[in-house]
Design a protein around this motif. Structure first.
Motif: not given
Length: 168
Positions: A123-130, A119-121
């Protein structure tokens, strides 16, 4: 009665300290916080979550079959952080989305293998997940398997992930 109240207050304060230690502080440096989770398998696979911050903070939270008894903080160099980003970048889904690679999306699949979540995250942004079930043996995921297996070495944490350790 006073002793019970003081004891309860002490336990609550201690619980608050423990909860505070379980996560990383919000990063001061710009960039993604990367959360890498190695899930369970049928056997003695290390099961853990590691979080890495762009400002060099790292946190390993073991679940099973590791050589550390509890949450362990460590430092990540800028070079290690950049290498981790570069290694995982080709496999990163579109920003703010989740990609699942599992038995439904694979032709060659082995059961009982560990799953991995990256998971790439920010602050203030929706996380990106694999989400990747490593039993998927399709050839197009070969580079992803290599990238995942290199994470402990990039972060120099192999000594914390001893698969011969006894589960708690």
């Amino acid at each position: 009665m006073k002793i019970k109240i003081l004891g309860l207050a002490g336990l609550l304060a201690l619980a608050g300290c423990m909860a505070e230690q379980e996560g990383l502080e919000p990063p001061k440096a710009p960039g993604d916080v990367i959360r890498f989770t190695a899930g369970r398998c049928f056997g003695a696979c290390p099961t853990y979550t590691v979080q890495v911050s762009p400002d060099g903070a790292g946190l390993l939270t073991p679940e099973r079959f590791t050589s550390v008894p509890g949450a362990t903080r460590f430092t990540v160099t800028r070079a290690q952080y950049r290498k981790l980003l570069a290694t995982l970048a080709p496999h990163r889904p579109a920003a703010g989305t989740t990609q699942k690679i599992d038995q439904k999306s694979c032709q060659r699949f082995a059961t009982d293998m560990p799953s991995y979540t990256i998971e790439w995250s920010r602050p203030g942004q929706a996380p990106t997940r694999l989400d990747y079930q490593s039993g998927c043996m399709d050839p197009q995921y070969g580079k992803l398997r290599v990238a995942i297996s290199s994470v402990p070495k990039i972060l120099d944490m192999q000594h914390m992930l001893n698969p011969k350790a006894v589960a708690p």
